[in-house]
Design an enzyme around this catalytic site. Structure first.
Site, PDB file in Angstrom:
ATOM      1  N   TYR A 112       6.657  15.060 -61.675  1.00 27.16           N
ATOM      2  CA  TYR A 112       7.848  15.199 -62.520  1.00 27.16           C
ATOM      3  C   TYR A 112       8.104  13.911 -63.302  1.00 27.16           C
ATOM      4  O   TYR A 112       8.465  13.944 -64.486  1.00 27.16           O
ATOM      5  CB  TYR A 112       9.072  15.527 -61.674  1.00 27.16           C
ATOM      6  CG  TYR A 112       8.963  16.774 -60.835  1.00 27.16           C
ATOM      7  CD1 TYR A 112       8.148  17.838 -61.222  1.00 27.16           C
ATOM      8  CD2 TYR A 112       9.686  16.914 -59.644  1.00 27.16           C
ATOM      9  CE1 TYR A 112       8.049  18.980 -60.461  1.00 27.16           C
ATOM     10  CE2 TYR A 112       9.586  18.046 -58.870  1.00 27.16           C
ATOM     11  CZ  TYR A 112       8.775  19.076 -59.278  1.00 27.16           C
ATOM     12  OH  TYR A 112       8.677  20.205 -58.502  1.00 27.16           O
TER      13      TYR A 112
ATOM     14  N   CYS B 231      10.321  12.225 -39.401  1.00 27.88           N
ATOM     15  CA  CYS B 231       9.173  11.682 -40.130  1.00 27.88           C
ATOM     16  C   CYS B 231       8.468  10.566 -39.369  1.00 27.88           C
ATOM     17  O   CYS B 231       7.263  10.373 -39.533  1.00 27.88           O
ATOM     18  CB  CYS B 231       9.612  11.190 -41.504  1.00 27.88           C
ATOM     19  SG  CYS B 231      10.965   9.990 -41.475  1.00 27.88           S
TER      20      CYS B 231
ATOM     21  N   GLU C 215       9.767   8.155 -49.359  1.00 27.63           N
ATOM     22  CA  GLU C 215       9.672   7.968 -47.902  1.00 27.63           C
ATOM     23  C   GLU C 215       9.292   9.323 -47.359  1.00 27.63           C
ATOM     24  O   GLU C 215      10.117  10.221 -47.257  1.00 27.63           O
ATOM     25  CB  GLU C 215      10.993   7.451 -47.333  1.00 27.63           C
ATOM     26  CG  GLU C 215      10.864   6.882 -45.924  1.00 27.63           C
ATOM     27  CD  GLU C 215      11.111   7.927 -44.847  1.00 27.63           C
ATOM     28  OE1 GLU C 215      10.106   8.526 -44.365  1.00 27.63           O
ATOM     29  OE2 GLU C 215      12.275   8.150 -44.509  1.00 27.63           O
ATOM     30  N   CYS C 216       7.999   9.476 -47.045  1.00 28.47           N
ATOM     31  CA  CYS C 216       7.456  10.805 -46.755  1.00 28.47           C
ATOM     32  C   CYS C 216       7.048  10.947 -45.297  1.00 28.47           C
ATOM     33  O   CYS C 216       7.673  10.380 -44.415  1.00 28.47           O
ATOM     34  CB  CYS C 216       6.289  11.085 -47.700  1.00 28.47           C
ATOM     35  SG  CYS C 216       6.772  11.129 -49.444  1.00 28.47           S
TER      36      CYS C 216
ATOM     37  N   SER D  96       8.827  15.567 -47.214  1.00 31.72           N
ATOM     38  CA  SER D  96       7.409  15.770 -46.949  1.00 31.72           C
ATOM     39  C   SER D  96       6.549  15.092 -48.000  1.00 31.72           C
ATOM     40  O   SER D  96       6.961  14.898 -49.154  1.00 31.72           O
ATOM     41  CB  SER D  96       7.087  17.267 -46.912  1.00 31.72           C
ATOM     42  OG  SER D  96       7.175  17.819 -48.214  1.00 31.72           O
TER      43      SER D  96
ATOM     44  N   GLU E 298       0.570  16.234 -40.010  1.00 30.76           N
ATOM     45  CA  GLU E 298       1.955  16.165 -39.531  1.00 30.76           C
ATOM     46  C   GLU E 298       2.424  17.563 -39.130  1.00 30.76           C
ATOM     47  O   GLU E 298       2.474  18.472 -39.959  1.00 30.76           O
ATOM     48  CB  GLU E 298       2.874  15.594 -40.609  1.00 30.76           C
ATOM     49  CG  GLU E 298       4.292  15.401 -40.112  1.00 30.76           C
ATOM     50  CD  GLU E 298       5.220  14.833 -41.170  1.00 30.76           C
ATOM     51  OE1 GLU E 298       6.092  14.031 -40.832  1.00 30.76           O
ATOM     52  OE2 GLU E 298       5.068  15.217 -42.355  1.00 30.76           O
TER      53      GLU E 298
ATOM     54  N   LYS F 220       4.436  27.935 -38.082  1.00 28.53           N
ATOM     55  CA  LYS F 220       3.560  26.820 -38.434  1.00 28.53           C
ATOM     56  C   LYS F 220       3.249  25.971 -37.202  1.00 28.53           C
ATOM     57  O   LYS F 220       2.089  25.628 -36.946  1.00 28.53           O
ATOM     58  CB  LYS F 220       4.213  25.964 -39.515  1.00 28.53           C
ATOM     59  CG  LYS F 220       3.427  24.727 -39.886  1.00 28.53           C
ATOM     60  CD  LYS F 220       4.192  23.892 -40.913  1.00 28.53           C
ATOM     61  CE  LYS F 220       3.470  22.583 -41.215  1.00 28.53           C
ATOM     62  NZ  LYS F 220       4.224  21.743 -42.174  1.00 28.53           N
TER      63      LYS F 220
END
Length: 266
Positions: free
Chosen positions: A21, A68, A33-34, A11, A167, A118
């Site tokens: 991070y 995705c 790659e989201c 995601s 999305e 959701k």
């Protein structure tokens, strides 16, 4: 601190955390790659609407829409809009929802209860926003205890609606009509994502012109495709950056360039 490179597929929300991070550690390189909100653009001269409908359903509902590069936005020319939606609804009868271990099943359950809630929340948001449900529209097979959502098609969707912008990662397809080629391109690109897109037209010049204009890492023409192992795969904008999976480009993202200058003396 000893890790120099991280690649992540998932995601956009979690992808942002990887960037944090990396910044907080050794500034390691990150390839993301989201998510996506991939458009399927059907022009007025699209060939064989029956086949287009089959491709659109596959793109939108494959793997329950938990994909995705899911083609979750159908952007269709007004002259073929009604005919295509009729075909989508008719062909949806063949998309059997049920036990994922049954070979006849095309749609299994959502991965977990929170995700079911959701997806159902997005469906209700679509209704509340004024979109019209023409197929599906809620939970199904509830007596089984499974987290099943009926494949859902919305019509009369505006591109500023929540179901057209965020999305969903579920079997929900939003249908958006257009009148001109420029409008179709603008609608397709009016998203924070840019992973994949599909384009349907008989004209090769149009395919190249519109295909170049679509802001997506992979554009398929007269089909839905993510390419194959020989072609690079990745996205623009919030769908990711930093490299590509597959193809020779996938190897390049794990290397670093170095310049070595040598002066010959004597």
């Amino acid at each position: 601190m000893d890790v120099d490179k991280v690649t992540f597929t998932g995601s956009t929300e979690v992808g942002r955390l990887f960037l944090q991070y990396a910044a907080e550690s050794n500034l390691k390189e990150v390839t993301l790659e989201c998510g996506g909100k991939s458009p399927q653009v059907v022009l007025a001269d699209a060939p064989d609407l029956d086949q287009v409908a089959a491709d659109v359903l596959f793109a939108g509902f494959m793997n329950m829409g938990e994909n995705c590069s899911c083609g979750s936005r159908l952007i269709v020319h007004r002259s073929v809009h009604e005919a295509l939606v009729e075909r989508l609804v008719a062909q949806l009868d063949g998309w059997i929802v049920g036990d994922p271990l049954d070979p006849g099943t095309k749609l299994g359950p959502m991965i977990e209860r929170p995700h079911l809630d959701k997806v159902l929340g997005y469906i209700e948001a679509g209704r509340a926003g004024g979109a019209r449900v023409v197929a599906g529209g809620g939970r199904t097979l509830e007596a089984t205890g499974g987290y099943f959502v009926a494949p859902t098609i919305f019509d009369d969707v505006r591109n500023d609606m929540k179901i057209a912008r965020e999305e969903i990662f579920g079997p929900v397809l939003s249908t958006i009509p257009f009148d001109t080629e420029d409008e179709a391109i603008a609608l397709a690109n009016a998203t924070s994502y840019g992973l994949a897109a599909s384009l349907y037209t008989k004209d090769l010049d149009t395919a190249f012109r519109v295909g170049r204009a679509l802001r997506a890492g992979t554009v398929s023409v007269n089909a839905y495709s993510e390419g194959n192992i020989s072609t690079p795969f990745g996205g623009y904008k919030e769908s990711g950056f930093g490299g590509r999976d597959k193809g020779l480009e996938a190897l390049e993202q794990y290397t670093e360039k170095k310049t070595l200058w040598i002066t010959l003396r004597g």
